[in-house]
Design a protein around this motif. Structure first.
Motif, PDB file in Angstrom:
ATOM      1  N   UNK A 149     166.290  85.294  15.220  1.00 41.75           N
ATOM      2  CA  UNK A 149     164.550  86.252  15.753  1.00 41.75           C
ATOM      3  C   UNK A 149     163.878  85.660  14.877  1.00 41.75           C
ATOM      4  N   UNK A 150     162.751  85.182  15.932  1.00 38.27           N
ATOM      5  CA  UNK A 150     161.506  85.047  15.487  1.00 38.27           C
ATOM      6  C   UNK A 150     160.483  85.892  15.192  1.00 38.27           C
ATOM      7  N   UNK A 151     160.089  85.754  13.744  1.00 34.17           N
ATOM      8  CA  UNK A 151     159.412  86.724  13.885  1.00 34.17           C
ATOM      9  C   UNK A 151     158.260  86.729  13.133  1.00 34.17           C
ATOM     10  N   UNK A 152     157.917  85.116  13.555  1.00 33.60           N
ATOM     11  CA  UNK A 152     156.697  84.064  12.529  1.00 33.60           C
ATOM     12  C   UNK A 152     156.112  84.679  13.802  1.00 33.60           C
ATOM     13  N   UNK A 204     170.746  95.336   8.843  1.00 37.97           N
ATOM     14  CA  UNK A 204     170.982  95.150   7.861  1.00 37.97           C
ATOM     15  C   UNK A 204     170.823  94.267   6.808  1.00 37.97           C
ATOM     16  N   UNK A 205     170.883  92.989   8.000  1.00 37.37           N
ATOM     17  CA  UNK A 205     170.222  91.379   7.396  1.00 37.37           C
ATOM     18  C   UNK A 205     169.470  90.938   8.885  1.00 37.37           C
ATOM     19  N   UNK A 206     169.401  89.617   9.167  1.00 36.13           N
ATOM     20  CA  UNK A 206     169.134  88.724   9.952  1.00 36.13           C
ATOM     21  C   UNK A 206     168.591  87.086   9.256  1.00 36.13           C
ATOM     22  N   UNK A 207     168.888  86.565  10.527  1.00 34.51           N
ATOM     23  CA  UNK A 207     168.720  85.093  10.242  1.00 34.51           C
ATOM     24  C   UNK A 207     167.256  84.709  11.097  1.00 34.51           C
ATOM     25  N   UNK A 208     166.425  84.906  10.313  1.00 36.80           N
ATOM     26  CA  UNK A 208     164.502  84.177  10.683  1.00 36.80           C
ATOM     27  C   UNK A 208     164.659  82.652  11.268  1.00 36.80           C
ATOM     28  N   UNK A 209     164.309  82.662  12.446  1.00 41.54           N
ATOM     29  CA  UNK A 209     163.173  81.537  12.787  1.00 41.54           C
ATOM     30  C   UNK A 209     162.046  81.407  12.650  1.00 41.54           C
ATOM     31  N   UNK A 210     161.950  80.261  11.464  1.00 38.68           N
ATOM     32  CA  UNK A 210     160.174  80.078  11.353  1.00 38.68           C
ATOM     33  C   UNK A 210     159.337  79.120  12.057  1.00 38.68           C
ATOM     34  N   UNK A 211     158.488  79.235  12.570  1.00 39.45           N
ATOM     35  CA  UNK A 211     158.008  77.830  12.868  1.00 39.45           C
ATOM     36  C   UNK A 211     157.679  76.744  12.773  1.00 39.45           C
ATOM     37  N   UNK A 212     158.117  75.380  12.924  1.00 40.63           N
ATOM     38  CA  UNK A 212     157.572  74.363  10.415  1.00 40.63           C
ATOM     39  C   UNK A 212     157.180  73.713  11.711  1.00 40.63           C
ATOM     40  N   UNK A 227     182.823  82.093  15.097  1.00 41.27           N
ATOM     41  CA  UNK A 227     182.088  82.911  14.522  1.00 41.27           C
ATOM     42  C   UNK A 227     180.929  82.980  16.066  1.00 41.27           C
ATOM     43  N   UNK A 228     180.598  84.536  16.765  1.00 45.60           N
ATOM     44  CA  UNK A 228     179.746  84.608  17.530  1.00 45.60           C
ATOM     45  C   UNK A 228     178.658  85.803  17.366  1.00 45.60           C
ATOM     46  N   UNK A 229     177.585  85.431  16.845  1.00 45.54           N
ATOM     47  CA  UNK A 229     176.539  86.534  17.014  1.00 45.54           C
ATOM     48  C   UNK A 229     175.366  86.951  18.033  1.00 45.54           C
ATOM     49  N   UNK A 230     174.533  88.445  18.017  1.00 43.65           N
ATOM     50  CA  UNK A 230     173.490  88.046  18.544  1.00 43.65           C
ATOM     51  C   UNK A 230     172.345  88.230  18.222  1.00 43.65           C
ATOM     52  N   UNK A 231     171.244  88.023  18.416  1.00 43.61           N
ATOM     53  CA  UNK A 231     170.526  88.323  18.239  1.00 43.61           C
ATOM     54  C   UNK A 231     169.275  88.503  19.443  1.00 43.61           C
ATOM     55  N   UNK A 232     167.808  88.443  18.624  1.00 43.25           N
ATOM     56  CA  UNK A 232     167.045  89.469  19.794  1.00 43.25           C
ATOM     57  C   UNK A 232     166.121  88.125  20.161  1.00 43.25           C
ATOM     58  N   UNK A 233     166.293  86.910  19.131  1.00 42.46           N
ATOM     59  CA  UNK A 233     164.874  85.766  20.043  1.00 42.46           C
ATOM     60  C   UNK A 233     163.624  86.361  19.443  1.00 42.46           C
ATOM     61  N   UNK A 234     162.759  85.954  20.970  1.00 44.66           N
ATOM     62  CA  UNK A 234     161.298  86.512  20.057  1.00 44.66           C
ATOM     63  C   UNK A 234     160.687  87.515  21.254  1.00 44.66           C
TER      64      UNK A 234
END
Ligand SMILES: [Zn+2]
Length: 434
Positions: free
Chosen positions: A97-100, A152-160, A330-337
């Protein structure tokens, strides 16, 4: 398949999880509890009365001690929370997901036409400058909303990128801190503007990795976007190797271009012994492969324990999750933007994502619907190297209570999340963060 210790545990969020990831075996609660008992510390015990774990027909009392499900009797003085006969299902994981970038909670944004990644990235920067609320506030709003929907948990991509410096990464870090009681978060330093094509990005990635403000270093289409495959991959993998962070690379390229990058990632993972620490996101080059080609690639990915994520974008681009899992991938799903410059859509609701996975793959059988839920809940936990919250004794007490009959129906109907429990603590009720 064995897993090496996770390099991501330095943040503390994954401590003790590494040996369990991907196995589906619940952690024994015996040792830590015994230690707590011997020191006569009060145990934090909660009884969730009258709930139906995984849709069991007969309600039971679910006991949680020190954040984990237990079969033991609850100690005297345990707090009691009424479940009202609701179904209890594992809490969900957003693996990408990209919360930023999100405008969640703010005014509507009208989007302009865009065709290339460079167009979208430029509109990201425009939107960033136009927002009154800082990244930390916007990210917090979206991440808190995700909690209320059972994440419960997320991997958050944040632009750099030079356009932002470390602002986005730091903003998501602030949101993580505010939500640490409710949500486990890994932060990826994501070079959206390219590693090589945006001068200055490499130095920022290094700074983020060295300072320990990110858990994972990202990358993006090294051939088609950055036009410097070896340079980008060498730089990203060198940082991962040197600073003990993970790798998570956006790979949109299809066909031979995508496969060439994937082979570059496989080779570097093997050469640097980074097994279990690398993820590739989207991977649109995989679904079109023949069964034989897919099996060969999946074999390599499984052997090197390289994880994948998908957002289930369409039937032709979603990853073949079941086939990949046969090879231990291992395969997970995400929201993306979510409601960002890229798209007006998205809602950070991972139950909705499980629904979308079922919808685009045209599933019909109960076991197929259940598999969609499990791919989000357990597949995501595997990617983040968290123990699965499968409601078995010893597992983390991360679950969602809903009024529903059974799991397949939940995937179809997406009922309201009446209560969200994280580590045995109620963190959201009736759609509101507590
Ligand atoms: Zn993404």
């Amino acid at each position: 398949m064995t897993h090496p210790p996770s390099p991501l545990s330095r943040r503390g969020i994954l401590a003790g999880a590494a040996s369990l990831a991907g196995t589906g075996v619940a952690m024994s609660a015996g040792a830590p509890q015994a230690r707590a008992d011997s020191q006569n510390r009060p145990r934090n015990a909660v009884i969730f009365r009258d709930v139906r774990p995984l849709g069991a027909p007969n309600p039971v009392d679910l006991t949680v001690v020190d954040g984990r499900i237990t079969r033991d009797r609850a100690p005297m003085g345990a707090k009691v929370i009424e479940g009202g006969g609701r179904i209890a299902l594992p809490a969900l994981v957003d693996a990408h997901i990209h919360p930023d970038k999100s405008t969640w909670g703010g005014s509507w944004v009208s989007r302009k036409a865009a065709n290339t990644i460079a167009d979208f990235a430029a509109q990201d920067a425009e939107l960033f400058r136009s927002q009154i609320r800082p990244v930390g506030e916007r990210a917090y709003g979206l991440m808190a909303h995700a909690v209320t929907r059972g994440t419960r948990a997320m991997r958050a991509h944040a632009d750099i990128a030079p356009a932002y410096g470390l602002t986005c990464v730091e903003g998501v870090g602030q949101a993580r801190e505010r939500l640490k009681h409710a949500l486990d978060v890994q932060i990826v330093a994501f070079p959206q503007h390219g590693v090589v094509r945006a001068p200055g990005t490499a130095a920022l990635l290094k700074e983020a990795a060295r300072n320990g403000i990110v858990d994972v270093i990202g990358g993006i289409d090294p051939i088609s976007f950055d036009r410097a495959m070896d340079k980008q991959l060498d730089l990203v993998f060198d940082l991962a190797d040197r600073y003990g962070v993970g790798v998570d690379i956006h790979l949109h390229d299809r066909g031979e271009t995508g496969l060439m990058v994937l082979r570059g990632i496989i080779d570097r993972t093997r050469a640097l012994s980074l097994q279990g620490r690398v993820t590739v996101s989207h991977v649109f080059c995989l679904p079109g492969l023949s069964d034989t080609e897919l099996a060969e690639t999946a074999e390599d990915l499984g052997n090197l324990d390289i994880a994948l994520t998908t957002v289930a974008p369409s039937e032709s681009l979603v990853l073949p999750i079941a086939k990949l899992r046969e090879h231990g991938v291992r395969v997970g799903l995400g929201s993306d933007g979510v409601r960002d410059s890229w798209s007006p859509f998205g809602n950070a609701d991972m139950l909705h994502r499980a629904h979308l996975l079922g919808w685009i793959t045209d599933v019909r059988l109960d076991k197929e619907l259940a598999a969609c839920y499990e791919a989000v809940a357990h597949g995501g936990a595997d990617v983040l190297r968290l123990p699965r919250a499968d409601l078995s004794p010893g597992s983390p007490a991360d679950f969602v209570l809903m009024r529903a009959e059974c799991l397949p129906q939940v995937v179809v109907d997406m009922p309201a999340r009446d209560m969200v429990v994280h580590g045995g603590r109620v963190v959201a009720r009736d759609g509101e963060l507590i």
